[in-house]
Write an enzyme that holds these catalytic residues in place. Structure first.
Site, mmCIF file in Angstrom:
data_model
loop_
_atom_site.group_PDB
_atom_site.id
_atom_site.type_symbol
_atom_site.label_atom_id
_atom_site.label_comp_id
_atom_site.label_asym_id
_atom_site.label_seq_id
_atom_site.Cartn_x
_atom_site.Cartn_y
_atom_site.Cartn_z
ATOM 1 C CG PHE A 130 -2.387 0.029 0.884
ATOM 2 C CD1 PHE A 130 -2.968 -1.013 0.184
ATOM 3 C CD2 PHE A 130 -3.182 1.118 1.250
ATOM 4 C CE1 PHE A 130 -4.330 -0.977 -0.139
ATOM 5 C CE2 PHE A 130 -4.529 1.155 0.929
ATOM 6 C CZ PHE A 130 -5.098 0.106 0.241
ATOM 7 C CD GLN A 246 -6.156 10.739 2.325
ATOM 8 O OE1 GLN A 246 -6.890 9.793 2.541
ATOM 9 N NE2 GLN A 246 -4.880 10.754 2.677
ATOM 10 C CG HIS A 248 -8.421 8.092 -2.647
ATOM 11 N ND1 HIS A 248 -8.067 7.519 -3.846
ATOM 12 C CD2 HIS A 248 -8.234 7.140 -1.698
ATOM 13 C CE1 HIS A 248 -7.673 6.269 -3.619
ATOM 14 N NE2 HIS A 248 -7.775 6.016 -2.329
ATOM 15 C CG LEU A 258 -12.153 4.610 -2.978
ATOM 16 C CD1 LEU A 258 -11.118 5.714 -3.018
ATOM 17 C CD2 LEU A 258 -12.361 4.162 -1.538
ATOM 18 N NE ARG A 292 -5.014 6.757 0.285
ATOM 19 C CZ ARG A 292 -6.005 6.172 0.952
ATOM 20 N NH1 ARG A 292 -6.766 6.884 1.762
ATOM 21 N NH2 ARG A 292 -6.228 4.885 0.804
ATOM 22 N NE ARG A 392 -7.596 7.785 6.134
ATOM 23 C CZ ARG A 392 -7.719 6.859 5.179
ATOM 24 N NH1 ARG A 392 -6.933 5.802 5.180
ATOM 25 N NH2 ARG A 392 -8.620 6.997 4.230
#
Lengths: 579, 402
Positions: A130, A246, A248, A258, A292, A392
């Site tokens: 990730f 945030q 994304h 998403l 991100r 995050r």
């Protein structure tokens, strides 16, 4: 503490007993359910109350997985360092250490409860890579990790229905404080019949999720209207890091849906309209798996400088991932591509762009979920511990909800055992009933429609409080939000009924969203530097000398009042961030 | 942008009036969903139009409804497609649309061409559930109560291990298909068995049950199978109609999960009141031997399989065979079974020439190529097996990433 006896304050409800729990949890996503189960383990009476059925909660949408340094070759320190670096050094290192140290045990606990985590060839828990992480430490269930964990926790709630009372489809309108200013209950509306009900509790845990609906488009569900953040703010609790929102990197254009970071974790590439793998220029080491904020800025730069597609997007190419692996590990994305974009992701790239996704800020809490208001706790996206700081990392949000949900539940239960508790005053119920009646009484045409105001709010925020920000834009957004607050005071609803009056709930939610928006604008205007998700084109550098600190906000007479708090630094001194 | 008409089955419980139909005109891109259309009508025209919804992306399971009579999720049904479907329905007949609908009286449209412009998309609340308001139904009594009926939590025995349970990787992928259920109720809405027997545990709850029966960590598999097999409203109450598979927006294929439960129950020797498992085996055996169906033998084999079954028939077998006699006689009387001789077992001929060998070859092929039902393993239907994998690896190798 004194227990108020039934004096004049309680006269109006003397005949009607107030339902009471030791611990009352508001919101039933992962943080709320985990908190309820942890409190119940301590033997106290628990109620969990949610405006939607628990399994409809937005934790469902977390696709990719959950981070933990469970492998013997990995370490919690490495996980913590990645998290600190990902936060652009705004995360509190003591809280981050707790989260990362307790992560492996939490994963094993979930596995023992029945979560169907992916296995490696030996039949043990297997991982995927990730973003922003120095090891592959993301545990997952295909790309339905949040859903799988949440449904398993709901199984446990059903199993323990004698210890945990469930109030499904109950909407919370306000917190009740006693004379000492401690939280002692909530006012709710039973969605099914519209009745207003006061609940008593020795501790209230807010686990209401984030505020993505303040933006349009957003990956967030329609229920993510910042209810908990606004209720705590109105009750005098401090909010923190509200400017940190945030975006994304991979959301569908227009609809905002998403596409999991897991796609890039499995090896998918980002391409501009010329077919270049542009991340080479922005993060030569981590490429698509930089954190991100970095990837979103890279994409937005490509788009702004004319190297994107005409629809304002770049492309995510998943065709480089073996098809068998895509079906096993990214099936949800195959469906999203097919059903919502008409694209077979196993055969062609899909167009994506950065989109509103996550509220790093929220109600300021300590590592046991305690807010500035005694008896009031917060956990999950509603809260700001702060473990995410300015940005995050992917697959840390599920972890945040579970670790701090559990810790809040345990601490709230301990408080409940310790104190006698006060009975909430009926005055707060009367006030809320009047508020609802006043909304219902507004005549059609007396003002704007709630939906119109919500739309203008969302578009304004997405224009000015997005990947790139600057002073004039933020100020304009703030001005708009304040005008919309005035307009909301006269916005009318069509539905005057009691049963499932969603129109009424939308009017109350609009108020919550506007409070969230105002706080975000004020904090974004205040922070004159670029850090994590807050990128100011007029102050493009990170400025540790002046801004290595949290912005705290508290409700004042003329909107949010600003103060600052220290960032806790234990072993990782701030350094330049490179991926 | 295109314009559509949504014809919504409405019910306002506080009005004192019964359900009624109301049309809403909406304007949106054909790729957007029926739910988007409903929300536009709610936002612009009538805030009292009520529908549960949250994620808009087929994850939360809130917006179960019927569109043109078909159960599914409003957010996953594209409005352009729903419109085309409504038009096909209007063209093909003037009859009322989907089961249980009564609002399709659009046969008075003057011409087909015009009908194409005006055919409304029918939107109704889910079936098999009491309606609370507009598209909002009571799922508690029809869905959640049944979910709780199957003991929906893991029942491991003994202390949990220090680390994770070590299990076959495939076993986790296998139950991930039923884990993918979002509890939307679309399968319950479409279930024909539940329409006939409201006490039927139903497709969603039984799919949930498979999630535990198939889980190697669960220690009460046998008890669960007895529980679900012996309940008269349990796994043998499914009539195999495929409606739930059509309705499910997540590919859970509840009926497949029920069939897996039945297979496992059969393996445990659990008595199937319809002898369904034996019936299935009898079919397989007879076709393998003779190529076509020997109906007389089929009945015997289904109730009293093998030599042992015939020498020592159980009480249930005698009862079952006795009960099937009237059906057999009716078949002869109506000409479906051609002659009395057909009732004599064993005289049914084999396929002529080498045809029977070809049948056997098909059996061998099937055994060698056992198809996995689980979409997490085999992918969607139209996916070719792996032609691009090496290609993809080559590209990845060229670009220096794994």
């Amino acid at each position: 503490m004194e227990i108020p006896t039934a004096g004049s304050d309680f006269a109006s409800i003397e005949s009607e007993p107030v339902p009471t729990h030791d611990v009352l949890v508001i919101g039933a996503g992962l943080a709320g359910q985990r908190a309820a189960l942890a409190a119940a383990e301590q033997g106290v009476s628990v109620g969990i109350l949610s405006k939607v059925h628990p399994v409809r909660s937005h934790s469902n949408a977390a696709q990719g997985g959950i981070n933990a340094a469970l492998d013997p070759g990995d370490s919690w320190e490495s996980h913590a360092y990645d998290t600190v670096k990902g936060s652009d050094y705004l995360g509190d290192q003591d809280a981050i250490s707790i989260m990362c140290e307790e992560a492996p045990e939490e994963i094993l606990h979930l596995e023992h409860l029945g979560v169907t985590f992916h296995r490696n060839e030996e039949g043990k828990l297997g991982t995927r890579a990730f973003g922003g992480a120095s090891a592959a430490r993301t545990y997952y269930v295909a790309d339905i990790t949040g859903q799988a964990i949440m449904h398993v926790l709901y199984e446990q709630l059903m199993k323990h229905s004698e210890q945990v009372a469930r109030y499904e489809e109950w909407f919370c309108t306000a917190l009740a404080l006693d004379e000492q200013g401690e939280c002692c209950g909530v006012v709710t509306r039973n969605v099914a019949d519209g009745s207003m009900q006061l609940f008593g509790a020795k501790a209230v845990i807010l686990a209401c999720g984030g505020n993505g609906q303040v933006w349009k488009p957003t990956t967030n569900a329609l229920i993510c209207t910042g209810d908990g953040i606004a209720m705590a703010y109105r009750a005098g609790a401090k909010l923190m890091d509200m400017e940190m929102i945030q975006y994304h990197p991979t959301t569908l254009a227009g609809k905002g849906f998403l596409i999991t970071e897991g796609a890039r974790g499995e090896g998918a590439h980002l391409l501009n309209a010329q077919g270049e793998r542009f991340m080479e220029r922005y993060a030569p080491n981590k490429m698509e798996l930089a954190s991100r904020d970095v990837v979103s800025r890279a994409e937005q730069t490509e788009i702004d400088e004319g190297r994107g597609f005409p629809d304002g997007t770049v492309a995510l190419d998943i065709t480089v991932v073996p098809r068998k692996r895509v079906h096993e590990a990214l099936r949800e994305i195959v469906l999203v591509g097919r059903d919502f974009a008409g694209v077979d992701i196993t055969r062609e790239p899909i167009h994506i762009k950065p989109g509103n996704h996550y509220t790093m800020g929220g109600i300021k809490t300590d590592a046991d979920g305690r807010t500035d208001v005694a008896g009031l706790y917060a956990a999950g996206e509603t809260a700001c511990v702060s473990v995410h700081g300015g940005n995050r990392l992917g697959a840390n949000s599920l972890l945040d909800t579970l670790i701090f949900g559990r810790r809040s539940g345990a601490d709230a239960a301990a408080r409940a055992k310790r104190i006698d508790g006060a009975r909430p005053s009926a005055a707060v119920l009367d006030a809320e009933e009047e508020k609802v009646a006043a909304i219902a009484a507004r005549e059609k045409g007396s003002g704007r429609r709630v939906s119109e105001i919500k739309l203008e709010l969302g578009e304004t925020m997405d224009r000015h409080i997005a990947v790139f920000r600057e002073e004039a834009g933020i100020a304009e957004a703030l001005e708009t939000v304040r005008r919309l607050k005035q307009e909301a005071a006269s916005a009318y609803v069509d539905d005057k009924g009691s049963v499932f009056n969603q129109d009424m709930l939308a009017a109350i939610e609009l108020g919550y969203m506007l409070d969230n928006a105002e706080c975000t604008c004020v904090a974004a205007l205040q922070r004159r530097e670029s850090r994590g998700a807050q990128y100011r084109t007029d102050f493009p550098e990170r400025n540790d000398a002046e801004w290595l600190k949290h912005i705290d906000l508290q409700q004042g007479d003329d909107g949010p009042e600003i103060s600052y708090s220290e960032v806790t630094i234990t072993q990782w001194e701030p350094e330049e961030r490179k991926y | 942008m295109a314009t559509y008409t949504l014809k919504v089955r409405r019910y306002q419980p506080e009005s004192g009036e019964g359900p009624y139909w109301e049309e809403f005109g909406v304007e949106l891109d054909p790729s957007l969903s029926v739910l988007d259309g409903l929300l536009q009508a709610k936002d612009r025209d009538d805030g009292s139009l009520s529908v549960r919804c949250s994620c808009r992306a087929a994850i939360c399971g809130s917006c179960g409804m019927k569109v043109n009579g078909q159960s599914g999720l409003g957010c996953k049904t594209q409005i352009g497609e729903a419109h085309a479907q409504a038009n096909r329905r209007t063209k093909s007949s003037s009859a009322t649309p989907g089961r249980g609908s009564e609002g399709g009286s659009i046969s008075d449209s003057p011409a087909l061409a015009e009908a194409e412009e005006v055919a409304p998309i029918l939107v109704e609340p889910m079936g098999n559930m009491p309606v609370i308001k507009d598209l909002i139904t009571d799922m508690e009594s029809t869905h959640w109560e049944k979910i709780r009926r199957v003991t929906p939590w893991l029942l491991p025995h003994g202390e949990a291990p220090e680390r994770e349970y070590v299990v076959e990787p495939e076993s986790m992928i296998d139950i991930t298909q039923s884990m993918a259920c979002i509890q939307c109720g679309a399968c319950v809405s479409s279930c024909l068995s539940m329409e006939a027997d409201p006490d039927f545990i139903g497709p969603a709850a039984l799919a949930k049950a498979y999630r535990f029966v198939g889980d190697p960590r669960d220690a009460e598999t046998v008890e669960r199978l007895h529980d679900l097999g012996e309940d008269p409203h349990g796994i043998y109450d499914c009539t195999h109609c495929f409606s739930c598979i059509d309705a499910c927006p997540k590919g859970v294929a509840p009926m497949d999960q029920i069939m897996r439960l039945r297979r496992k129950a059969g393996e445990e020797g659990i008595d199937d009141p319809n002898s369904g498992h034996n019936h299935e085996l009898a079919f397989v055996k007879i076709i393998e031997k003779k190529g076509t169906l020997d109906e007389a033998l089929l009945q015997q084999e289904s109730y009293a399989p093998g030599v042992k079954g015939k020498l020592k028939p159980t009480k249930g077998a005698i009862e079952g065979l006795g009960k099937s006699l009237p059906t057999a006689l009716r078949a002869i009387r109506s000409g479906k079974a051609r002659s009395l001789a057909k009732l004599i077992p064993g005289i049914h001929p084999k396929l002529p020439g080498g045809a029977q060998d070809e049948v056997k070859a098909i059996y061998r092929h099937a055994e060698e190529h056992q198809e996995e039902f689980n979409i997490y393993i085999r992918g969607e239907e139209d996916v070719e097996p792996e032609p691009d994998q090496t290609e993809a690896e080559e590209i990845a190798a060229e670009e220096g990433t794994p």
